[in-house]
Design a protein around this motif. Structure first.
Motif, PDB file in Angstrom:
ATOM      1  N   VAL A 181      -1.839   7.235   1.426  1.00 37.13           N
ATOM      2  CA  VAL A 181      -2.604   6.368   1.594  1.00 37.13           C
ATOM      3  C   VAL A 181      -3.326   6.250   2.915  1.00 37.13           C
ATOM      4  O   VAL A 181      -4.480   5.711   3.039  1.00 37.13           O
ATOM      5  CB  VAL A 181      -1.866   4.721   1.379  1.00 37.13           C
ATOM      6  N   SER A 230       0.854  -1.234   0.108  1.00 39.57           N
ATOM      7  CA  SER A 230       0.057  -0.026   0.036  1.00 39.57           C
ATOM      8  C   SER A 230       0.779   1.352  -0.125  1.00 39.57           C
ATOM      9  O   SER A 230       0.360   2.419  -0.509  1.00 39.57           O
ATOM     10  CB  SER A 230      -0.865   0.064   1.118  1.00 39.57           C
ATOM     11  N   VAL A 233      -8.925   9.598   7.567  1.00 38.59           N
ATOM     12  CA  VAL A 233      -8.437   8.717   6.937  1.00 38.59           C
ATOM     13  C   VAL A 233      -9.062   8.240   5.714  1.00 38.59           C
ATOM     14  O   VAL A 233      -8.647   7.136   4.872  1.00 38.59           O
ATOM     15  CB  VAL A 233      -8.426   7.162   8.049  1.00 38.59           C
ATOM     16  N   ASP A 234     -10.137   8.528   5.315  1.00 35.07           N
ATOM     17  CA  ASP A 234     -10.834   8.426   3.899  1.00 35.07           C
ATOM     18  C   ASP A 234     -11.035   9.658   3.163  1.00 35.07           C
ATOM     19  O   ASP A 234     -11.700   9.779   2.038  1.00 35.07           O
ATOM     20  CB  ASP A 234     -11.991   7.534   4.091  1.00 35.07           C
ATOM     21  N   PHE A 258      -2.522   1.401  13.751  1.00 37.28           N
ATOM     22  CA  PHE A 258      -3.567   0.391  14.104  1.00 37.28           C
ATOM     23  C   PHE A 258      -3.313  -0.292  15.044  1.00 37.28           C
ATOM     24  O   PHE A 258      -2.398  -0.761  15.535  1.00 37.28           O
ATOM     25  CB  PHE A 258      -3.832  -0.495  12.736  1.00 37.28           C
ATOM     26  N   SER A 259      -4.634  -0.898  15.672  1.00 38.22           N
ATOM     27  CA  SER A 259      -4.613  -1.624  16.759  1.00 38.22           C
ATOM     28  C   SER A 259      -3.978  -2.991  16.355  1.00 38.22           C
ATOM     29  O   SER A 259      -4.145  -3.660  15.448  1.00 38.22           O
ATOM     30  CB  SER A 259      -6.107  -1.889  17.279  1.00 38.22           C
ATOM     31  N   THR A 274      -4.948   6.913  -3.625  1.00 37.30           N
ATOM     32  CA  THR A 274      -4.701   6.079  -4.509  1.00 37.30           C
ATOM     33  C   THR A 274      -2.946   6.379  -4.673  1.00 37.30           C
ATOM     34  O   THR A 274      -2.236   5.291  -4.681  1.00 37.30           O
ATOM     35  CB  THR A 274      -5.154   6.138  -5.792  1.00 37.30           C
ATOM     36  N   SER A 281      -2.511  -3.459   1.691  1.00 31.75           N
ATOM     37  CA  SER A 281      -3.084  -3.749   0.537  1.00 31.75           C
ATOM     38  C   SER A 281      -3.348  -5.147   0.332  1.00 31.75           C
ATOM     39  O   SER A 281      -3.879  -5.803  -0.678  1.00 31.75           O
ATOM     40  CB  SER A 281      -2.037  -3.339  -0.743  1.00 31.75           C
ATOM     41  N   ASN A 336     -15.624   3.370   5.098  1.00 30.65           N
ATOM     42  CA  ASN A 336     -14.113   3.075   4.697  1.00 30.65           C
ATOM     43  C   ASN A 336     -13.627   1.634   5.103  1.00 30.65           C
ATOM     44  O   ASN A 336     -12.510   1.648   5.702  1.00 30.65           O
ATOM     45  CB  ASN A 336     -13.214   4.036   5.863  1.00 30.65           C
ATOM     46  N   TYR A 385      -5.879   4.673  17.339  1.00 37.22           N
ATOM     47  CA  TYR A 385      -5.796   3.530  16.361  1.00 37.22           C
ATOM     48  C   TYR A 385      -5.757   4.201  15.002  1.00 37.22           C
ATOM     49  O   TYR A 385      -5.888   3.294  14.075  1.00 37.22           O
ATOM     50  CB  TYR A 385      -6.625   2.432  16.792  1.00 37.22           C
ATOM     51  N   LYS A 386      -6.030   5.264  14.891  1.00 36.88           N
ATOM     52  CA  LYS A 386      -6.025   5.603  13.475  1.00 36.88           C
ATOM     53  C   LYS A 386      -5.129   6.933  13.050  1.00 36.88           C
ATOM     54  O   LYS A 386      -4.987   7.698  13.930  1.00 36.88           O
ATOM     55  CB  LYS A 386      -7.490   6.470  13.265  1.00 36.88           C
ATOM     56  N   ARG A 407       1.623   3.312  10.449  1.00 31.91           N
ATOM     57  CA  ARG A 407       0.429   3.112  10.977  1.00 31.91           C
ATOM     58  C   ARG A 407       0.477   2.609  12.438  1.00 31.91           C
ATOM     59  O   ARG A 407       1.101   1.930  12.969  1.00 31.91           O
ATOM     60  CB  ARG A 407       0.109   1.584  10.287  1.00 31.91           C
ATOM     61  N   THR A 425      -9.962   9.150  -0.651  1.00 31.03           N
ATOM     62  CA  THR A 425     -10.160   7.599  -1.161  1.00 31.03           C
ATOM     63  C   THR A 425     -10.385   7.867  -2.617  1.00 31.03           C
ATOM     64  O   THR A 425     -11.397   8.815  -2.826  1.00 31.03           O
ATOM     65  CB  THR A 425     -11.330   6.950  -0.478  1.00 31.03           C
ATOM     66  N   ASN A 426      -9.991   7.057  -3.489  1.00 26.95           N
ATOM     67  CA  ASN A 426     -10.092   6.848  -5.021  1.00 26.95           C
ATOM     68  C   ASN A 426      -9.489   8.229  -5.522  1.00 26.95           C
ATOM     69  O   ASN A 426      -9.695   8.470  -6.770  1.00 26.95           O
ATOM     70  CB  ASN A 426     -11.356   6.674  -5.181  1.00 26.95           C
ATOM     71  N   ARG A 442      -9.814   1.818  -1.529  1.00 28.97           N
ATOM     72  CA  ARG A 442      -9.675   1.594  -3.089  1.00 28.97           C
ATOM     73  C   ARG A 442      -9.307   0.217  -3.217  1.00 28.97           C
ATOM     74  O   ARG A 442      -9.707  -0.549  -3.958  1.00 28.97           O
ATOM     75  CB  ARG A 442      -9.007   2.579  -3.742  1.00 28.97           C
ATOM     76  N   ILE A 443      -8.190  -0.041  -2.548  1.00 25.41           N
ATOM     77  CA  ILE A 443      -7.527  -1.539  -2.779  1.00 25.41           C
ATOM     78  C   ILE A 443      -8.218  -2.491  -2.373  1.00 25.41           C
ATOM     79  O   ILE A 443      -8.186  -3.512  -3.159  1.00 25.41           O
ATOM     80  CB  ILE A 443      -5.982  -1.386  -2.212  1.00 25.41           C
TER      81      ILE A 443
END
Ligand code: SF4
Lengths: 429, 174
Positions: A217, A122, A186-187, A393-394, A222, B71, B65, A284-285, A391, A190-191, B94-95
């Motif tokens: 990302v 990613s 976090v989004d 994340f948890s 993207t 990925s 989301n 966690y974000k 990252r 997106t795209n 997206r991915i």
């Protein structure tokens, strides 16, 4: 009507539009590592499609777990190694010469302005720093990339972020990108592709631009992308000097890629960083960010400096500047992983590794390792890590562990103090 | 073509990432089957116990989301080997979304309001989803309650579901 840099790259690589809004583009490079590629290889073999579209355009590295930590990771390395040999992929990097994919491939000069690149990872968006369209994909897209040299994307709408203002001392690209993710969410992208522009980006080194694009990302983007300029040419010059008579000539060609003044954007964001102070994530974000100053009570068990976000020479220099003559807290485990073998060597020659070791850090070989909780610094349940990775994340760095994302300078200062703290390089506002 | 009907697992949270769907420590597996026991192992969601809650489910309905982060296609695979071929959400990373269709699976996006309605009507109830792909409709049933929901899919997505994924499609065409 004008085009964005990404639209220009798409137009130059167009292969097909099989359906509305689906753009199949030709790829200039497909990069591979040992976590996501072996599955693709096995699948291609099982389907009787064990071929590669062009061994010159495929580059591979063993980086996530190196040296192998058990039989399973050893097997992943073996599959990739044998596949590279079988298909005469000569740009294959194994232990001793390897490094984290998003650091080693640009370092070798494999990414050029205007290129299209995919990888089963990613953070491939890192490479957008060179004015390339570089996107992370899953295994199936990777298989098709390896086999056919194409990939399908939706139309690349763009969010333009204009970064202006004067960066304070002790504030880095990492803090800038955390502030942008905090703003976008976090989004938020997106795209879409995030175009990083403005005077702050113009003044950034390639390393800093890579840090910026690396986390695109984390806002769902993207890819991230910067306009190629003289800084890009200087960085690439040793690889391209036979193709151009002068740097100006290369610059002239690359500059044509920059977005047109009348290009259309989904969104344009003015981002002034003059009053930006060092930031840290708290949840966690990656969009949960706060000034470091507000998190100073947080005790830390491990400090990790490395990864494709902040394991480059500039990052190590920034951390070493804070660590010089200091000892890290006895309550802290400090781990530094230079991102590539070349960075490792350079850090050694500059005396940076000695500074780390004198301060009480463990220097590991180049690897992703701890960043994704696979090796070389996995957290125990309930432990806290201040990390220069991307990252939080948890469970990311170990089940039940907590990760706070920071810049290398903040990480180094935190290691000395034993709790979260601003570096001495930051003078405050 | 895969099966898209069955019991529904509701995950009432946004931004569920692929590390939560399948943690990195299991990425050393090179067979899809081996991922089965680890699906959603690290999900932070109150009251969720992976083992009991996943059992017998064929569909996930969640918030915004879904699938952000890494990925790794191991995320769709971990769903697939558990019999879950359909995820319905307000939006996807997206991915992840592309990986789903590339595997011949489905990631269906609905408006926040529709997702809200579904949660209000069905959350906490034993719910069954019946997919009618040709009509672009699925129905949800729980106790006496039944609701039909219209969705849309692009032609490309539909082609990938039909051809069983992107590899076959691309290899025959390019
Ligand atoms: S350093 Fe971390 S984020 Fe970067 S490629 Fe490696 S695992 Fe991924």
């Amino acid at each position: 009507m004008g085009k964005t840099i990404t639209e220009k790259i798409f137009a130059a690589h167009h292969v097909d539009t099989p359906y509305k809004d689906i753009h199949v583009i030709r790829l200039d490079a497909v990069f591979c590592h040992e976590i996501t590629t072996p599955v693709a290889i096995n699948n291609l073999v099982n389907r009787n499609k064990d071929r590669v579209f062009d061994p010159e355009k495929i580059k591979a590295v063993i980086d996530h777990v190196t040296p192998a930590k058990d039989s399973k990771t050893a097997m992943q390395g073996k599959i990739l190694r044998e596949w590279a040999r079988r298909h005469k992929i000569k740009d294959f990097f194994d232990i001793g010469r390897n490094g984290i994919c998003h650091a080693i491939f640009p370092e070798k000069g494999y990414v050029r302005p205007g290129y299209t690149v995919i990888m089963g990872d990613s953070h491939t968006c890192t490479l957008g720093a060179f004015g390339a369209f570089a996107a992370g994909v899953g295994t199936t897209d990777l298989e098709v990339g390896i086999l056919k040299g194409v990939c399908a994307f939706r139309y690349p709408n763009t969010v333009k972020v204009i970064i202006s203002g004067e960066l304070q001392d002790g504030v880095y690209a990492k803090d800038v990108i955390l502030s942008i993710i905090g703003r976008l969410g976090v989004d938020g992208a997106t795209n879409r592709v995030i175009e990083f522009t403005g005077p702050v980006v113009d003044n950034m080194s390639m390393e800093a631009r890579m840090t910026l694009c690396n986390m695109a990302v984390e806002a769902g983007g993207t890819s991230g992308i910067c306009y190629p300029d003289m800084t890009t040419v200087e960085y690439l010059w040793k690889f391209i000097k036979d193709e151009y008579t002068t740097k100006e000539e290369a610059l002239e060609k690359f500059s044509r890629l920059a977005s047109d003044a009348d290009a259309t954007y989904d969104q344009i964001i003015e981002h002034d960083i003059s009053s930006l102070e060092p930031l840290i994530t708290f949840g966690y974000k990656p969009d949960q960010v706060k000034p470091v100053r507000e998190m100073e009570a947080i005790k830390v068990d491990q400090v990790y400096i490395g990864s494709c976000t902040n394991g480059r020479i500039e990052d190590l220099r920034a951390a070493a500047e804070v660590l010089k003559g200091e000892n890290i807290s006895r309550l802290i485990r400090g781990i530094v992983s230079p991102a590539t073998s070349e960075i490792y060597r350079q850090a050694m020659e500059e005396g940076i590794l000695k500074t780390f070791i004198d301060a009480g850090f463990c220097v590991t070989n180049p690897t992703c390792g701890a960043c994704l909780g696979m090796s070389n610094g996995v957290l125990a349940e309930g432990e806290v890590c201040a990390s220069t990775t991307n990252r939080n994340f948890s469970g990311r760095m170990g089940k039940g562990g907590m990760v706070h994302l920071v810049s290398p300078a903040t990480a180094a200062a935190t290691a000395i103090a034993g709790h979260v703290i601003n570096s001495k390089l930051f003078k405050g506002l | 073509m895969k099966n898209f009907s069955g019991g529904v697992l509701f995950l009432d949270r946004s931004d569920i990432n692929t590390d939560e769907i399948i943690p990195a420590r299991y990425l050393t597996e090179i067979s899809k089957k081996a991922l089965k026991p680890y699906l959603l192992e690290d999900l932070s969601l109150d009251g969720f116990t992976p083992k009991d809650d996943i059992e017998g489910k064929r569909v996930i309905i969640t918030r915004a989301n879904f699938g952000c982060g890494s990925s790794r296609e191991h995320a769709p695979w971990a769903l697939e080997v558990n019999g879950i071929n359909l995820v319905i959400a307000e939006s996807f990373a997206r991915i992840f979304r592309q990986n789903m269709f590339n595997c011949g699976m489905m990631a269906v996006e609905l408006s926040a309001q529709t997702i809200d309605n579904i949660f209000t009507g069905f959350f906490g109830k034993k719910t069954y989803l019946e997919m009618e792909l040709e009509r672009n409709i699925f129905s949800l049933t729980a106790d006496e309650r039944r609701q039909e929901v219209i969705f849309s899919l692009s032609d490309f997505d539909r082609a990938l579901i039909r051809s069983g994924g992107w590899l076959e499609f691309a290899d025959s065409k390019y």
